[in-house]
Design a protein around this motif. Structure first.
Motif, PDB file in Angstrom:
ATOM      1  N   VAL A   1       0.814  -1.219   0.000  1.00  0.00           N
ATOM      2  CA  VAL A   1       0.000   0.000   0.000  1.00  0.00           C
ATOM      3  C   VAL A   1       0.849   1.271   0.000  1.00  0.00           C
ATOM      4  CG1 VAL A   1      -2.056  -1.088   0.958  1.00  0.00           C
ATOM      5  CG2 VAL A   1      -0.410  -0.067   2.495  1.00  0.00           C
ATOM      6  N   ILE A   2       2.130   1.133   0.342  1.00  0.00           N
ATOM      7  CA  ILE A   2       3.073   2.238   0.170  1.00  0.00           C
ATOM      8  C   ILE A   2       4.332   1.676  -0.472  1.00  0.00           C
ATOM      9  CG2 ILE A   2       2.206   3.551   2.155  1.00  0.00           C
ATOM     10  CD1 ILE A   2       4.762   2.718   3.688  1.00  0.00           C
ATOM     11  N   SER A   3       5.110   2.559  -1.057  1.00  0.00           N
ATOM     12  CA  SER A   3       6.425   2.178  -1.573  1.00  0.00           C
ATOM     13  C   SER A   3       7.425   3.206  -1.056  1.00  0.00           C
ATOM     14  CB  SER A   3       6.425   2.129  -3.099  1.00  0.00           C
ATOM     15  OG  SER A   3       6.100   3.391  -3.638  1.00  0.00           O
ATOM     16  N   SER A   4       8.694   2.842  -1.078  1.00  0.00           N
ATOM     17  CA  SER A   4       9.721   3.743  -0.558  1.00  0.00           C
ATOM     18  C   SER A   4      10.766   4.011  -1.629  1.00  0.00           C
ATOM     19  CB  SER A   4      10.382   3.155   0.686  1.00  0.00           C
ATOM     20  OG  SER A   4      11.048   1.956   0.376  1.00  0.00           O
ATOM     21  N   PHE A   5      11.431   5.143  -1.469  1.00  0.00           N
ATOM     22  CA  PHE A   5      12.538   5.492  -2.357  1.00  0.00           C
ATOM     23  C   PHE A   5      13.476   6.416  -1.599  1.00  0.00           C
ATOM     24  CE2 PHE A   5       9.200   8.607  -3.050  1.00  0.00           C
ATOM     25  CZ  PHE A   5       9.865   9.820  -3.101  1.00  0.00           C
ATOM     26  N   LYS A   6      14.721   6.446  -2.033  1.00  0.00           N
ATOM     27  CA  LYS A   6      15.713   7.312  -1.398  1.00  0.00           C
ATOM     28  C   LYS A   6      15.597   8.709  -1.986  1.00  0.00           C
ATOM     29  CE  LYS A   6      17.827   4.324   1.213  1.00  0.00           C
ATOM     30  NZ  LYS A   6      17.673   4.372   2.641  1.00  0.00           N
ATOM     31  N   GLY A   7      15.567   9.693  -1.095  1.00  0.00           N
ATOM     32  CA  GLY A   7      15.518  11.088  -1.515  1.00  0.00           C
ATOM     33  C   GLY A   7      16.917  11.624  -1.698  1.00  0.00           C
ATOM     34  N   THR A   8      16.997  12.898  -1.996  1.00  0.00           N
ATOM     35  CA  THR A   8      18.302  13.524  -2.146  1.00  0.00           C
ATOM     36  C   THR A   8      18.965  13.639  -0.784  1.00  0.00           C
ATOM     37  OG1 THR A   8      17.289  15.701  -1.971  1.00  0.00           O
ATOM     38  CG2 THR A   8      17.633  14.821  -4.188  1.00  0.00           C
ATOM     39  N   GLN A   9      20.260  13.596  -0.787  1.00  0.00           N
ATOM     40  CA  GLN A   9      21.012  13.616   0.463  1.00  0.00           C
ATOM     41  C   GLN A   9      21.080  15.030   1.018  1.00  0.00           C
ATOM     42  OE1 GLN A   9      24.607  11.463   0.159  1.00  0.00           O
ATOM     43  NE2 GLN A   9      25.373  12.105   2.135  1.00  0.00           N
ATOM     44  N   SER A  10      20.834  15.161   2.308  1.00  0.00           N
ATOM     45  CA  SER A  10      20.987  16.452   2.985  1.00  0.00           C
ATOM     46  C   SER A  10      21.630  16.209   4.337  1.00  0.00           C
ATOM     47  CB  SER A  10      19.628  17.135   3.163  1.00  0.00           C
ATOM     48  OG  SER A  10      18.821  16.396   4.034  1.00  0.00           O
ATOM     49  N   GLN A  11      22.826  16.697   4.499  1.00  0.00           N
ATOM     50  CA  GLN A  11      23.574  16.524   5.736  1.00  0.00           C
ATOM     51  C   GLN A  11      23.527  15.082   6.240  1.00  0.00           C
ATOM     52  OE1 GLN A  11      22.115  19.381   8.541  1.00  0.00           O
ATOM     53  NE2 GLN A  11      23.121  21.077   7.519  1.00  0.00           N
ATOM     54  N   GLY A  12      24.395  14.272   5.768  1.00  0.00           N
ATOM     55  CA  GLY A  12      24.429  12.877   6.186  1.00  0.00           C
ATOM     56  C   GLY A  12      23.892  11.981   5.094  1.00  0.00           C
ATOM     57  N   ARG A  13      23.194  10.939   5.488  1.00  0.00           N
ATOM     58  CA  ARG A  13      22.700   9.986   4.495  1.00  0.00           C
ATOM     59  C   ARG A  13      21.337  10.419   3.930  1.00  0.00           C
ATOM     60  NH1 ARG A  13      21.077   4.825   8.235  1.00  0.00           N
ATOM     61  NH2 ARG A  13      19.215   5.789   9.033  1.00  0.00           N
ATOM     62  N   ALA A  14      21.009   9.853   2.783  1.00  0.00           N
ATOM     63  CA  ALA A  14      19.760  10.209   2.110  1.00  0.00           C
ATOM     64  C   ALA A  14      18.562   9.713   2.914  1.00  0.00           C
ATOM     65  CB  ALA A  14      19.744   9.605   0.715  1.00  0.00           C
ATOM     66  N   ARG A  15      17.508  10.507   2.934  1.00  0.00           N
ATOM     67  CA  ARG A  15      16.280  10.126   3.626  1.00  0.00           C
ATOM     68  C   ARG A  15      15.518   9.108   2.789  1.00  0.00           C
ATOM     69  NH1 ARG A  15      14.658  16.218   4.992  1.00  0.00           N
ATOM     70  NH2 ARG A  15      15.514  16.307   7.088  1.00  0.00           N
ATOM     71  N   THR A  16      14.784   8.247   3.477  1.00  0.00           N
ATOM     72  CA  THR A  16      13.869   7.335   2.805  1.00  0.00           C
ATOM     73  C   THR A  16      12.496   7.980   2.801  1.00  0.00           C
ATOM     74  OG1 THR A  16      15.116   5.403   3.541  1.00  0.00           O
ATOM     75  CG2 THR A  16      12.844   5.024   2.840  1.00  0.00           C
ATOM     76  N   TYR A  17      11.946   8.136   1.610  1.00  0.00           N
ATOM     77  CA  TYR A  17      10.614   8.706   1.451  1.00  0.00           C
ATOM     78  C   TYR A  17       9.627   7.579   1.191  1.00  0.00           C
ATOM     79  CZ  TYR A  17      12.265  13.495   1.268  1.00  0.00           C
ATOM     80  OH  TYR A  17      12.805  14.711   1.596  1.00  0.00           O
ATOM     81  N   TYR A  18       8.386   7.822   1.570  1.00  0.00           N
ATOM     82  CA  TYR A  18       7.309   6.856   1.378  1.00  0.00           C
ATOM     83  C   TYR A  18       6.194   7.536   0.606  1.00  0.00           C
ATOM     84  CZ  TYR A  18       9.904   4.534   5.027  1.00  0.00           C
ATOM     85  OH  TYR A  18      10.913   3.949   5.749  1.00  0.00           O
TER      86      TYR A  18
END
Length: 108
Positions: free
Chosen positions: A60-77
């Motif tokens: 029902v959701i999927s995830s992807f890596k966002g752009t990196q900002s200070q440290g590692r890239a955020r995981t978006y849903y």
């Protein structure tokens, strides 16, 4: 503050609502829930990430890596098509639950 016990079966609904309009990441999802609840409910981090894993496993959701900002890239849903349908079903279920419980609540 609303008890976590009361909300337990509807955490998924809260998370899905937070993703209705656009993809988001964990911290922003929890802040959205806190904001919409006007501070009456705070979703614990472990509960949030358990829900995100469960919802992703259900498709029902999927995830992807966002752009990196200070440290590692955020995981978006984000919601999938199935997620939008699942959200509507859970809203209908919630309305039925409210209607049922209302029959048993007697306020002085």
């Amino acid at each position: 503050m609303i008890s976590a016990e009361v909300i337990r079966g509807y955490v998924d609904l809260l998370v899905l609502e937070a993703l209705l309009d656009e993809p988001s990441y964990g911290y922003a999802i929890s802040k959205r829930i806190e904001e919409v609840s006007e501070g009456k409910y705070e979703l614990k981090e472990t509960t949030l990430y358990s829900a995100l894993r469960r919802l992703e496993k259900q498709g029902v959701i999927s995830s992807f890596k966002g752009t990196q900002s200070q440290g590692r890239a955020r995981t978006y849903y984000e919601l999938t098509q199935l997620g939008h349908a699942h959200y509507r079903e859970r809203c209908l279920e919630w309305q039925e639950t409210v209607d049922l419980v209302r029959r048993f609540v007697r306020l002085p």
